[in-house]
Design a protein around this motif. Structure first.
Motif, PDB file in Angstrom:
ATOM      1  N   VAL A  45      -9.099 -20.013  -2.175  1.00 39.80           N
ATOM      2  CA  VAL A  45      -9.113 -19.772  -0.679  1.00 39.80           C
ATOM      3  C   VAL A  45      -7.662 -18.750  -0.538  1.00 39.80           C
ATOM      4  CG1 VAL A  45      -8.779 -20.641   1.567  1.00 39.80           C
ATOM      5  CG2 VAL A  45     -10.306 -21.701   0.330  1.00 39.80           C
ATOM      6  N   VAL A  46      -6.644 -19.199  -0.914  1.00 39.95           N
ATOM      7  CA  VAL A  46      -5.488 -18.547  -0.829  1.00 39.95           C
ATOM      8  C   VAL A  46      -5.349 -17.114  -1.531  1.00 39.95           C
ATOM      9  CG1 VAL A  46      -2.926 -18.509  -1.323  1.00 39.95           C
ATOM     10  CG2 VAL A  46      -3.936 -20.662  -0.494  1.00 39.95           C
ATOM     11  N   ILE A  47      -6.157 -17.037  -2.592  1.00 40.98           N
ATOM     12  CA  ILE A  47      -5.954 -15.772  -3.157  1.00 40.98           C
ATOM     13  C   ILE A  47      -6.833 -14.900  -2.668  1.00 40.98           C
ATOM     14  CG2 ILE A  47      -6.782 -14.602  -5.526  1.00 40.98           C
ATOM     15  CD1 ILE A  47      -5.738 -17.052  -6.707  1.00 40.98           C
ATOM     16  N   ALA A  48      -8.069 -15.488  -2.235  1.00 43.81           N
ATOM     17  CA  ALA A  48      -9.430 -14.480  -1.332  1.00 43.81           C
ATOM     18  C   ALA A  48      -8.936 -13.978  -0.325  1.00 43.81           C
ATOM     19  CB  ALA A  48     -10.366 -15.453  -1.388  1.00 43.81           C
ATOM     20  N   TYR A  49      -8.092 -14.973   0.589  1.00 42.07           N
ATOM     21  CA  TYR A  49      -7.469 -14.437   2.000  1.00 42.07           C
ATOM     22  C   TYR A  49      -6.472 -13.408   1.784  1.00 42.07           C
ATOM     23  CZ  TYR A  49      -6.038 -14.242   6.923  1.00 42.07           C
ATOM     24  OH  TYR A  49      -5.667 -13.746   7.808  1.00 42.07           O
ATOM     25  N   GLY A  50      -5.635 -13.946   0.742  1.00 43.02           N
ATOM     26  CA  GLY A  50      -4.192 -13.420   0.640  1.00 43.02           C
ATOM     27  C   GLY A  50      -4.562 -11.822   0.055  1.00 43.02           C
ATOM     28  N   SER A  51      -5.337 -11.512  -0.760  1.00 43.47           N
ATOM     29  CA  SER A  51      -5.777 -10.163  -1.150  1.00 43.47           C
ATOM     30  C   SER A  51      -6.232  -9.273   0.021  1.00 43.47           C
ATOM     31  CB  SER A  51      -6.576 -10.278  -2.089  1.00 43.47           C
ATOM     32  OG  SER A  51      -7.689 -10.650  -1.949  1.00 43.47           O
ATOM     33  N   ARG A  52      -6.784  -9.811   0.900  1.00 42.36           N
ATOM     34  CA  ARG A  52      -7.279  -9.165   2.136  1.00 42.36           C
ATOM     35  C   ARG A  52      -6.067  -8.936   2.897  1.00 42.36           C
ATOM     36  NH1 ARG A  52     -12.139 -13.483   2.694  1.00 42.36           N
ATOM     37  NH2 ARG A  52     -13.473 -12.782   1.313  1.00 42.36           N
ATOM     38  N   VAL A  53      -5.151  -9.928   3.241  1.00 44.08           N
ATOM     39  CA  VAL A  53      -3.990  -9.481   4.157  1.00 44.08           C
ATOM     40  C   VAL A  53      -3.102  -8.593   3.511  1.00 44.08           C
ATOM     41  CG1 VAL A  53      -2.065 -10.640   5.121  1.00 44.08           C
ATOM     42  CG2 VAL A  53      -4.374 -11.505   5.536  1.00 44.08           C
ATOM     43  N   LEU A  54      -2.862  -8.787   2.167  1.00 45.42           N
ATOM     44  CA  LEU A  54      -1.868  -8.076   1.146  1.00 45.42           C
ATOM     45  C   LEU A  54      -2.094  -6.388   1.480  1.00 45.42           C
ATOM     46  CD1 LEU A  54       0.552  -8.589  -0.564  1.00 45.42           C
ATOM     47  CD2 LEU A  54      -1.172  -8.142  -2.456  1.00 45.42           C
ATOM     48  N   GLY A  55      -3.579  -6.202   1.682  1.00 48.07           N
ATOM     49  CA  GLY A  55      -3.819  -4.649   1.548  1.00 48.07           C
ATOM     50  C   GLY A  55      -3.225  -4.135   2.888  1.00 48.07           C
ATOM     51  N   LEU A  56      -3.411  -4.783   3.928  1.00 46.11           N
ATOM     52  CA  LEU A  56      -2.936  -4.504   5.311  1.00 46.11           C
ATOM     53  C   LEU A  56      -1.458  -4.239   5.180  1.00 46.11           C
ATOM     54  CD1 LEU A  56      -4.931  -6.522   7.881  1.00 46.11           C
ATOM     55  CD2 LEU A  56      -5.243  -4.141   7.028  1.00 46.11           C
ATOM     56  N   MET A  57      -0.666  -5.407   4.512  1.00 50.42           N
ATOM     57  CA  MET A  57       0.758  -5.312   4.699  1.00 50.42           C
ATOM     58  C   MET A  57       1.262  -4.614   3.999  1.00 50.42           C
ATOM     59  SD  MET A  57       1.812  -9.400   5.073  1.00 50.42           S
ATOM     60  CE  MET A  57       1.961  -9.689   3.415  1.00 50.42           C
ATOM     61  N   VAL A  58       0.583  -4.038   2.432  1.00 49.59           N
ATOM     62  CA  VAL A  58       1.101  -3.107   1.954  1.00 49.59           C
ATOM     63  C   VAL A  58       0.948  -1.489   2.499  1.00 49.59           C
ATOM     64  CG1 VAL A  58       0.907  -1.654  -0.362  1.00 49.59           C
ATOM     65  CG2 VAL A  58       0.936  -4.226  -0.263  1.00 49.59           C
ATOM     66  N   MET A  59      -0.366  -1.569   2.899  1.00 49.64           N
ATOM     67  CA  MET A  59      -0.591  -0.368   3.646  1.00 49.64           C
ATOM     68  C   MET A  59       0.342   0.056   4.713  1.00 49.64           C
ATOM     69  SD  MET A  59      -2.352   2.060   2.608  1.00 49.64           S
ATOM     70  CE  MET A  59      -3.150   2.879   3.687  1.00 49.64           C
ATOM     71  N   SER A  60       0.771  -0.972   5.640  1.00 50.85           N
ATOM     72  CA  SER A  60       1.696  -0.647   6.567  1.00 50.85           C
ATOM     73  C   SER A  60       3.074  -0.279   6.197  1.00 50.85           C
ATOM     74  CB  SER A  60       1.436  -2.079   7.689  1.00 50.85           C
ATOM     75  OG  SER A  60       2.332  -3.060   7.084  1.00 50.85           O
ATOM     76  N   HIS A  61       3.406  -0.562   5.016  1.00 48.54           N
ATOM     77  CA  HIS A  61       4.832  -0.069   4.704  1.00 48.54           C
ATOM     78  C   HIS A  61       4.385   1.199   3.759  1.00 48.54           C
ATOM     79  CE1 HIS A  61       5.475  -4.318   5.691  1.00 48.54           C
ATOM     80  NE2 HIS A  61       6.388  -3.655   6.239  1.00 48.54           N
ATOM     81  N   VAL A  62       3.958   1.003   2.570  1.00 52.49           N
ATOM     82  CA  VAL A  62       3.748   2.254   1.965  1.00 52.49           C
ATOM     83  C   VAL A  62       2.411   2.565   1.594  1.00 52.49           C
ATOM     84  CG1 VAL A  62       6.041   2.493   0.531  1.00 52.49           C
ATOM     85  CG2 VAL A  62       4.431   0.698  -0.032  1.00 52.49           C
ATOM     86  N   PRO A  63       1.686   3.805   1.293  1.00 57.73           N
ATOM     87  CA  PRO A  63       0.492   4.261   1.195  1.00 57.73           C
ATOM     88  C   PRO A  63       0.445   3.938  -0.618  1.00 57.73           C
ATOM     89  CG  PRO A  63       1.587   6.000   2.014  1.00 57.73           C
ATOM     90  CD  PRO A  63       2.511   4.912   1.967  1.00 57.73           C
ATOM     91  N   LEU A  64      -0.936   3.271  -0.924  1.00 55.86           N
ATOM     92  CA  LEU A  64      -0.944   3.048  -2.506  1.00 55.86           C
ATOM     93  C   LEU A  64      -0.879   4.320  -3.001  1.00 55.86           C
ATOM     94  CD1 LEU A  64      -3.417   0.089  -2.432  1.00 55.86           C
ATOM     95  CD2 LEU A  64      -1.029  -0.044  -2.785  1.00 55.86           C
ATOM     96  N   SER A  65      -0.386   4.505  -4.191  1.00 57.70           N
ATOM     97  CA  SER A  65      -0.512   5.861  -5.161  1.00 57.70           C
ATOM     98  C   SER A  65      -1.834   5.961  -5.703  1.00 57.70           C
ATOM     99  CB  SER A  65       0.692   5.824  -6.058  1.00 57.70           C
ATOM    100  OG  SER A  65       0.401   5.056  -7.176  1.00 57.70           O
ATOM    101  N   PRO A  66      -2.352   7.048  -5.883  1.00 55.99           N
ATOM    102  CA  PRO A  66      -3.750   7.375  -6.419  1.00 55.99           C
ATOM    103  C   PRO A  66      -3.908   6.595  -7.868  1.00 55.99           C
ATOM    104  CG  PRO A  66      -2.695   9.400  -5.836  1.00 55.99           C
ATOM    105  CD  PRO A  66      -1.717   8.417  -5.547  1.00 55.99           C
TER     106      PRO A  66
END
Lengths: 240, 103
Positions: B17-38
């Motif tokens: 559960v933690v990993i499944a939800y964590g990865s969904r939130v992590l995408g948002l948190m990372v994107m709000s700081h740096v756009p992922l490189s190609p």
């Protein structure tokens, strides 16, 4: 063509629309949930274990992959690693939704992705590109899929035990076909042939010669590395 | 099969559960700081499909004829018709048919 950009919204009306749009697919999701329930019974999972997974993990690929590893004692580290590898996809998906979600307060953003999964993500992103700004589409789609998945699991758990020879009905290949369908049916690209071949070959060798469950990690990392090493023009705009 | 102890199952499911939800939130948190490189995107994208390939390859290689036929049928249907449920149904049908007639 829409000229004026609508602001991001989230309301009951949009959520209902999302639920209704997702209903046809939710019917299929009931069937997947049913398949998961049946597979879980035959893998020896207790009903509450399978039900907790469907209620809170809500991700068919990782749940099916977990079934494959559900032997006592549970390989916790391997299970975590596999779940992580499968869910990196969701990281990209929520990142793709960020431009839409960023108008909301952070707490609401985090709540919106609880029910984020492949199908409602694809549907919502498609609508977003057509000018839709009501996030209820994403939420409603998620609600419909989640309900269907949970109901399906419950039905599968209830009746799965009554089937004594699952192989005769091909029930043992459900998981395999499901995972295969996710891989090749989602977005088949010629450029992925090489990474996938490398992943398959390395996983098979690791399966034969390395300790149990490592083959999944070996295959995942090999596939990722090969994709990065390929010339960029082969895979331009690979992540959606 | 011996069922795993309750605490173990609970830890395992909590982890998922933690990993499944964590990865969904992590995408948002990372994107709000740096756009992922190609490059990172490409690695993550290839990895998340390769992991499923890695899970199913040994099952197909070590499976009986029914399993292999099911894999071919389901894969073909998934690519050609793009219908998830038909793909799974064909796979099951092929596996059941193979075991009915061939043994």
């Amino acid at each position: 063509m829409k000229i004026k950009e609508n602001p991001t919204r989230l309301d009951i009306e949009g959520t209902w629309r999302g639920i209704r749009m997702m209903l046809p697919l939710a019917v299929f999701t009931i069937a997947f949930g049913l398949a998961f329930g049946v597979a879980a019974v035959h893998q020896g999972l207790a009903g509450w274990e399978a039900m907790l997974m469907s209620l809170f993990v809500f991700a068919a690929p990782s749940q099916f992959a977990a079934l494959e590893m559900w032997h006592s004692p549970l390989p916790l580290l391997a299970l975590a690693a596999v779940t992580l590898a499968i869910h990196t996809r969701h990281m990209l998906m929520s990142a793709a939704l960020y431009p839409w979600l960023k108008a909301l307060p952070q707490r609401q953003q985090f709540a919106m992705v609880i029910l984020l999964t492949d199908s409602n993500w694809a549907m919502a992103l498609g609508e977003y590109q057509r000018g839709e700004r009501n996030l209820g589409i994403l939420l409603g789609g998620g609600i419909a899929l989640w309900g269907a998945w949970v109901v399906g699991t419950a039905v599968g758990l209830a009746f799965g035990g009554g089937i004594t020879e699952p192989e005769r009905f091909g029930l043992d290949v459900i998981m395999l076909c499901f995972l295969l369908m996710i891989v090749v049916g989602g977005n088949p690209r010629a450029a992925m042939a090489l990474p996938w071949l490398a992943a398959a070959a390395s996983a098979l060798m690791a399966y034969w010669w390395l300790p149990p469950y490592l083959h999944v990690m070996v295959g995942a990392i090999t596939g990722g590395v090969v994709a990065v090493l390929l010339p960029g023009r082969w895979l331009r705009e690979s992540a959606s | 099969m011996i069922p795993s102890p309750v605490w173990q199952s609970l830890i395992a499911i909590t982890l998922m559960v933690v990993i499944a939800y964590g990865s969904r939130v992590l995408g948002l948190m990372v994107m709000s700081h740096v756009p992922l490189s190609p490059r990172v995107r490409r690695f993550v994208d290839a990895m998340s499909s390769s992991v499923l390939i890695a899970v199913i390859t040994p099952i197909i290689v070590h499976g009986d004829g029914g399993v292999r036929l099911a894999a071919i049928a389901a894969g073909t249907v998934a690519v050609v018709f793009r219908s998830p449920l038909v793909s799974i149904a064909m796979g099951m049908l092929c596996a059941a048919g193979w075991r009915w007639w061939v043994g």
